[in-house]
Motif scaffolding. Structure first.
Motif, mmCIF file in Angstrom:
data_model
loop_
_atom_site.group_PDB
_atom_site.id
_atom_site.type_symbol
_atom_site.label_atom_id
_atom_site.label_comp_id
_atom_site.label_asym_id
_atom_site.label_seq_id
_atom_site.Cartn_x
_atom_site.Cartn_y
_atom_site.Cartn_z
ATOM 1 N N MET A 21 0.829 -1.207 0.000
ATOM 2 C CA MET A 21 0.000 0.000 0.000
ATOM 3 C C MET A 21 0.871 1.267 0.000
ATOM 4 S SD MET A 21 -2.868 -1.205 -0.513
ATOM 5 C CE MET A 21 -3.592 0.409 -0.648
ATOM 6 N N LYS A 22 1.957 1.242 0.733
ATOM 7 C CA LYS A 22 2.878 2.388 0.696
ATOM 8 C C LYS A 22 3.450 2.557 -0.708
ATOM 9 C CE LYS A 22 4.271 2.224 5.546
ATOM 10 N NZ LYS A 22 5.357 1.879 6.492
ATOM 11 N N PHE A 23 3.765 1.437 -1.355
ATOM 12 C CA PHE A 23 4.283 1.474 -2.724
ATOM 13 C C PHE A 23 3.217 2.014 -3.683
ATOM 14 C CE2 PHE A 23 6.072 -1.171 -6.457
ATOM 15 C CZ PHE A 23 6.902 -0.132 -6.861
ATOM 16 N N ALA A 24 1.964 1.604 -3.498
ATOM 17 C CA ALA A 24 0.871 2.101 -4.345
ATOM 18 C C ALA A 24 0.706 3.615 -4.185
ATOM 19 C CB ALA A 24 -0.431 1.380 -4.013
ATOM 20 N N ILE A 25 0.807 4.097 -2.963
ATOM 21 C CA ILE A 25 0.711 5.544 -2.720
ATOM 22 C C ILE A 25 1.885 6.257 -3.390
ATOM 23 C CG2 ILE A 25 0.853 7.342 -0.931
ATOM 24 C CD1 ILE A 25 -0.773 5.383 0.886
ATOM 25 N N ALA A 26 3.083 5.698 -3.262
ATOM 26 C CA ALA A 26 4.265 6.296 -3.903
ATOM 27 C C ALA A 26 4.094 6.327 -5.423
ATOM 28 C CB ALA A 26 5.529 5.531 -3.516
ATOM 29 N N THR A 68 -8.159 6.151 4.728
ATOM 30 C CA THR A 68 -7.920 4.711 4.882
ATOM 31 C C THR A 68 -6.541 4.460 5.474
ATOM 32 O OG1 THR A 68 -9.349 4.325 2.968
ATOM 33 C CG2 THR A 68 -7.944 2.496 3.660
ATOM 34 N N TYR A 69 -5.552 5.181 4.978
ATOM 35 C CA TYR A 69 -4.177 5.020 5.466
ATOM 36 C C TYR A 69 -4.059 5.436 6.937
ATOM 37 C CZ TYR A 69 0.907 5.263 5.598
ATOM 38 O OH TYR A 69 2.225 5.083 5.930
ATOM 39 N N VAL A 70 -4.663 6.547 7.281
ATOM 40 C CA VAL A 70 -4.590 7.032 8.663
ATOM 41 C C VAL A 70 -5.310 6.068 9.621
ATOM 42 C CG1 VAL A 70 -5.326 8.885 10.238
ATOM 43 C CG2 VAL A 70 -4.173 9.447 8.086
#
Length: 179
Positions: A79-84, A136-138
């Motif tokens: 998910m961090k990679f998708a945000i990046a 969602t991330y928070v």
């Protein structure tokens, strides 16, 4: 009741959810070459950022598979990679449009309506997805996994749609790009 992490990020979510679309819209209308700056058009970027959109779609699906298989750490990293990837896409998209003339879709007939339906829904949902992803991330950061899961069920299909339609829009307009 919200915890400190959620409270801490709520204002930032609102600011980013408003600022990002506004800044993109403003910068979209700025063409550095037309303003007299000696910059080369970044015409090589569209296939790159379309590929990043496609990669984002695969990452999102892989992240859902990871969490369904109980692999929370892999899910988090994906998910961090998708945000990046989404941030990289946005930077390249803005850079391209600040240095290049907009490309007009040349298709005719029903395909023209299909293209504009996909494009308009893609643009509108790309604005909506910003706060959804951030919220969602928070929720995950705050370890409010019940709330995270609930909103992720809304966020995931919209984000996946935006990623996939970004590729489709590129494929449909790519024959009309000029250098």
């Amino acid at each position: 009741m919200e915890n400190n992490i959620e409270t801490k990020y709520n204002k930032l979510i609102v600011v980013l959810s408003v600022a990002i679309p506004l800044v993109v819209a403003l910068l979209f209308g700025v063409n550095l070459r037309k303003l007299g700056y000696d910059v080369q058009p970044l015409s090589f970027l569209p296939p790159i950022y379309a590929t990043i959109n496609g990669l984002t779609a695969f990452i999102l699906v892989a992240a859902v598979i990871a969490i369904k298989n109980g692999n929370r750490k892999l899910h988090e990293n994906l998910m961090k990679f998708a945000i990046a990837c989404s941030v990289a896409f946005l930077a390249m998209y803005v850079a391209y449009h600040m240095t290049s003339d907009s490309t007009k879709f040349g298709g005719e007939g029903i395909i023209r309506y299909v293209y504009f339906f996909i494009l308009i829904s893609h643009i509108l949902l790309s604005v909506i997805i910003i706060p959804l992803v951030l919220i969602t991330y928070v929720k995950a950061l705050a370890q409010r996994y019940d709330k995270h899961k609930k909103i992720a069920k809304i966020t995931f299909p919209i984000w996946l749609y935006v990623a996939v339609t970004g590729v489709i829009v590129y494929l449909m307009i790519s024959p009309y790009y000029t250098n």
